[in-house]
Design a protein around this motif. Structure first.
Motif, PDB file in Angstrom:
ATOM      1  N   TYR A  77       0.848  -1.191   0.000  1.00 13.32           N
ATOM      2  CA  TYR A  77       0.000   0.000   0.000  1.00 13.32           C
ATOM      3  C   TYR A  77       0.886   1.245   0.000  1.00 13.32           C
ATOM      4  O   TYR A  77       1.858   1.327   0.762  1.00 13.32           O
ATOM      5  CB  TYR A  77      -0.871   0.056   1.262  1.00 13.32           C
ATOM      6  CG  TYR A  77      -2.032  -0.894   1.304  1.00 13.32           C
ATOM      7  CD1 TYR A  77      -3.218  -0.616   0.632  1.00 13.32           C
ATOM      8  CD2 TYR A  77      -1.970  -2.065   2.072  1.00 13.32           C
ATOM      9  CE1 TYR A  77      -4.306  -1.479   0.705  1.00 13.32           C
ATOM     10  CE2 TYR A  77      -3.053  -2.928   2.151  1.00 13.32           C
ATOM     11  CZ  TYR A  77      -4.213  -2.628   1.462  1.00 13.32           C
ATOM     12  OH  TYR A  77      -5.285  -3.480   1.542  1.00 13.32           O
ATOM     13  N   HIS A  78       0.533   2.222  -0.812  1.00  6.06           N
ATOM     14  CA  HIS A  78       1.287   3.478  -0.799  1.00  6.06           C
ATOM     15  C   HIS A  78       0.362   4.643  -1.132  1.00  6.06           C
ATOM     16  O   HIS A  78      -0.728   4.462  -1.680  1.00  6.06           O
ATOM     17  CB  HIS A  78       2.455   3.422  -1.790  1.00  6.06           C
ATOM     18  CG  HIS A  78       2.056   3.112  -3.198  1.00  6.06           C
ATOM     19  ND1 HIS A  78       1.711   4.083  -4.110  1.00  6.06           N
ATOM     20  CD2 HIS A  78       1.953   1.933  -3.849  1.00  6.06           C
ATOM     21  CE1 HIS A  78       1.405   3.528  -5.265  1.00  6.06           C
ATOM     22  NE2 HIS A  78       1.543   2.217  -5.132  1.00  6.06           N
ATOM     23  N   VAL A 118      -1.760  -3.222 -10.062  1.00 11.02           N
ATOM     24  CA  VAL A 118      -2.588  -2.329  -9.249  1.00 11.02           C
ATOM     25  C   VAL A 118      -3.960  -2.966  -9.103  1.00 11.02           C
ATOM     26  O   VAL A 118      -4.644  -3.230 -10.094  1.00 11.02           O
ATOM     27  CB  VAL A 118      -2.726  -0.943  -9.907  1.00 11.02           C
ATOM     28  CG1 VAL A 118      -3.571  -0.019  -9.025  1.00 11.02           C
ATOM     29  CG2 VAL A 118      -1.362  -0.318 -10.162  1.00 11.02           C
ATOM     30  N   VAL A 119      -4.377  -3.233  -7.862  1.00  8.23           N
ATOM     31  CA  VAL A 119      -5.666  -3.892  -7.638  1.00  8.23           C
ATOM     32  C   VAL A 119      -6.698  -2.970  -7.013  1.00  8.23           C
ATOM     33  O   VAL A 119      -7.879  -3.301  -6.953  1.00  8.23           O
ATOM     34  CB  VAL A 119      -5.502  -5.160  -6.777  1.00  8.23           C
ATOM     35  CG1 VAL A 119      -4.688  -6.199  -7.528  1.00  8.23           C
ATOM     36  CG2 VAL A 119      -4.856  -4.853  -5.442  1.00  8.23           C
ATOM     37  N   TRP A 166      -1.128  -2.567  -4.333  1.00  7.81           N
ATOM     38  CA  TRP A 166      -0.454  -3.384  -5.337  1.00  7.81           C
ATOM     39  C   TRP A 166      -0.265  -4.801  -4.810  1.00  7.81           C
ATOM     40  O   TRP A 166       0.027  -5.003  -3.626  1.00  7.81           O
ATOM     41  CB  TRP A 166       0.924  -2.829  -5.678  1.00  7.81           C
ATOM     42  CG  TRP A 166       0.941  -1.510  -6.404  1.00  7.81           C
ATOM     43  CD1 TRP A 166      -0.114  -0.714  -6.714  1.00  7.81           C
ATOM     44  CD2 TRP A 166       2.107  -0.854  -6.908  1.00  7.81           C
ATOM     45  NE1 TRP A 166       0.315   0.415  -7.363  1.00  7.81           N
ATOM     46  CE2 TRP A 166       1.666   0.357  -7.502  1.00  7.81           C
ATOM     47  CE3 TRP A 166       3.472  -1.153  -6.902  1.00  7.81           C
ATOM     48  CZ2 TRP A 166       2.554   1.255  -8.098  1.00  7.81           C
ATOM     49  CZ3 TRP A 166       4.355  -0.274  -7.484  1.00  7.81           C
ATOM     50  CH2 TRP A 166       3.902   0.923  -8.091  1.00  7.81           C
ATOM     51  N   LYS A 167      -0.398  -5.768  -5.709  1.00  6.54           N
ATOM     52  CA  LYS A 167      -0.103  -7.157  -5.370  1.00  6.54           C
ATOM     53  C   LYS A 167       0.964  -7.686  -6.322  1.00  6.54           C
ATOM     54  O   LYS A 167       1.003  -7.318  -7.493  1.00  6.54           O
ATOM     55  CB  LYS A 167      -1.372  -8.017  -5.454  1.00  6.54           C
ATOM     56  CG  LYS A 167      -2.451  -7.616  -4.457  1.00  6.54           C
ATOM     57  CD  LYS A 167      -3.510  -8.680  -4.308  1.00  6.54           C
ATOM     58  CE  LYS A 167      -2.986  -9.848  -3.506  1.00  6.54           C
ATOM     59  NZ  LYS A 167      -4.047 -10.836  -3.185  1.00  6.54           N
ATOM     60  N   PRO A 168       1.847  -8.545  -5.826  1.00  5.59           N
ATOM     61  CA  PRO A 168       2.916  -9.082  -6.691  1.00  5.59           C
ATOM     62  C   PRO A 168       2.389 -10.044  -7.727  1.00  5.59           C
ATOM     63  O   PRO A 168       1.431 -10.786  -7.501  1.00  5.59           O
ATOM     64  CB  PRO A 168       3.838  -9.783  -5.684  1.00  5.59           C
ATOM     65  CG  PRO A 168       2.978 -10.103  -4.528  1.00  5.59           C
ATOM     66  CD  PRO A 168       1.950  -9.025  -4.445  1.00  5.59           C
ATOM     67  N   VAL A 169       3.015 -10.004  -8.893  1.00  3.38           N
ATOM     68  CA  VAL A 169       2.685 -10.957  -9.961  1.00  3.38           C
ATOM     69  C   VAL A 169       3.991 -11.533 -10.487  1.00  3.38           C
ATOM     70  O   VAL A 169       5.056 -10.916 -10.432  1.00  3.38           O
ATOM     71  CB  VAL A 169       1.930 -10.285 -11.122  1.00  3.38           C
ATOM     72  CG1 VAL A 169       0.555  -9.837 -10.674  1.00  3.38           C
ATOM     73  CG2 VAL A 169       2.713  -9.103 -11.691  1.00  3.38           C
ATOM     74  N   LEU A 192       1.841   5.403 -12.366  1.00  5.58           N
ATOM     75  CA  LEU A 192       1.932   4.398 -11.308  1.00  5.58           C
ATOM     76  C   LEU A 192       1.633   3.002 -11.841  1.00  5.58           C
ATOM     77  O   LEU A 192       2.254   2.020 -11.419  1.00  5.58           O
ATOM     78  CB  LEU A 192       0.975   4.749 -10.164  1.00  5.58           C
ATOM     79  CG  LEU A 192       1.394   5.937  -9.298  1.00  5.58           C
ATOM     80  CD1 LEU A 192       0.249   6.343  -8.374  1.00  5.58           C
ATOM     81  CD2 LEU A 192       2.645   5.614  -8.489  1.00  5.58           C
ATOM     82  N   LYS A 193       0.697   2.909 -12.769  1.00  3.77           N
ATOM     83  CA  LYS A 193       0.383   1.602 -13.369  1.00  3.77           C
ATOM     84  C   LYS A 193       1.595   1.038 -14.099  1.00  3.77           C
ATOM     85  O   LYS A 193       1.904  -0.159 -13.993  1.00  3.77           O
ATOM     86  CB  LYS A 193      -0.793   1.744 -14.333  1.00  3.77           C
ATOM     87  CG  LYS A 193      -1.252   0.427 -14.934  1.00  3.77           C
ATOM     88  CD  LYS A 193      -2.479   0.621 -15.818  1.00  3.77           C
ATOM     89  CE  LYS A 193      -2.941  -0.713 -16.404  1.00  3.77           C
ATOM     90  NZ  LYS A 193      -4.149  -0.536 -17.265  1.00  3.77           N
TER      91      LYS A 193
END
Length: 246
Positions: free
Chosen positions: A151-152, A218-219, A237-240, A207-208
């Motif tokens: 989160y940011h 970005v979720v 954000w979640k890691p992929v 940011l995307k």
């Protein structure tokens, strides 16, 4: 932006937050509404890394939980860290570390190898240059658990006519607009004295792209803070895939 300019802007911000840490901290005695909204979504008993923890108000809020997380707050300012809370509930699993995100080996100084949650509230916009921002985000990605969340928040000062008036010319620090990147600004500060600091204005599109290039997606995004509720852009954000290289 070349390395020399980036280092000049980093030195400017280091000087600002060392000089005005006390005055700045007085304006941050309460958490921003957007930060509170994020904290309300966090679970208990997790490992949390708070980058740019400042005076530790996030830790104080988290330690109120019935099953508080294992919390690590880091900041480059010793003066900020000197103001972190010393009256947390007994048994709080909380520590504060002096650490500079702009160094390449900062992750080696962390007490945990992986974190469930990483926070960077009002941090990324103070990192000059795309190279450094990618380096920091890639390091965060590598130290998140597979199902972890980053989160940011980033300052949206151009939405405020009052804050627009605080923008100063680059000539104030012997630079010109050709030496900095699009979206870079110099803002003044007048509480407890006069100071200048570097801030980057992020767009959602920018940011995307940063997320994609550093192993994230970005979720969630939302605006909060300020009188109009739009002075900060918050993202989840979640890691992929596999961790990206800086």
């Amino acid at each position: 932006m070349n390395q020399k300019t980036a280092l000049q802007l980093l030195a400017l911000n280091h000087k600002f937050y060392q000089t005005f840490a006390g005055d700045f901290s007085e304006t941050r005695q309460r958490l921003q509404p957007g930060v509170i909204q994020v904290l309300e979504k966090t679970g208990t008993g997790e490992k949390i890394l708070d980058l740019g923890c400042g005076n530790g108000e996030v830790a104080r809020k988290l330690m109120e939980q019935s099953n508080p997380p294992i919390y690590t707050g880091v900041d480059f300012s010793q003066k900020f860290l000197a103001e972190t809370p010393t009256d947390l509930p007994p048994g709080s699993r909380c520590e504060f570390i002096h650490l500079d995100l702009t160094t390449t080996d900062w992750v080696s100084q962390l007490p945990c190898r992986k974190y469930n949650l990483v926070f960077a509230f009002a941090v990324l916009h103070h990192l000059p240059g795309d190279k450094l921002r990618r380096q920091v985000c890639a390091n965060i990605r590598r130290h998140l658990t597979g199902d972890g969340v980053f989160y940011h928040s980033n300052w949206q000062f151009l939405k405020s006519p009052r804050l627009r008036k605080r923008i100063q010319p680059w000539s104030s620090i012997d630079l010109n607009s050709d030496q900095v990147d699009e979206g870079d600004y110099l803002l003044d500060w007048k509480r407890g004295g006069y100071g200048l600091r570097y801030v980057h204005y992020f767009t959602s599109r920018e940011l995307k792209l940063l997320a994609k290039d550093t192993g994230f997606e970005v979720v969630d995004s939302f605006y909060s803070d300020g009188k109009e509720g739009n002075l900060a852009l918050y993202q989840k954000w979640k890691p992929v895939n596999s961790p990206a290289q800086p």
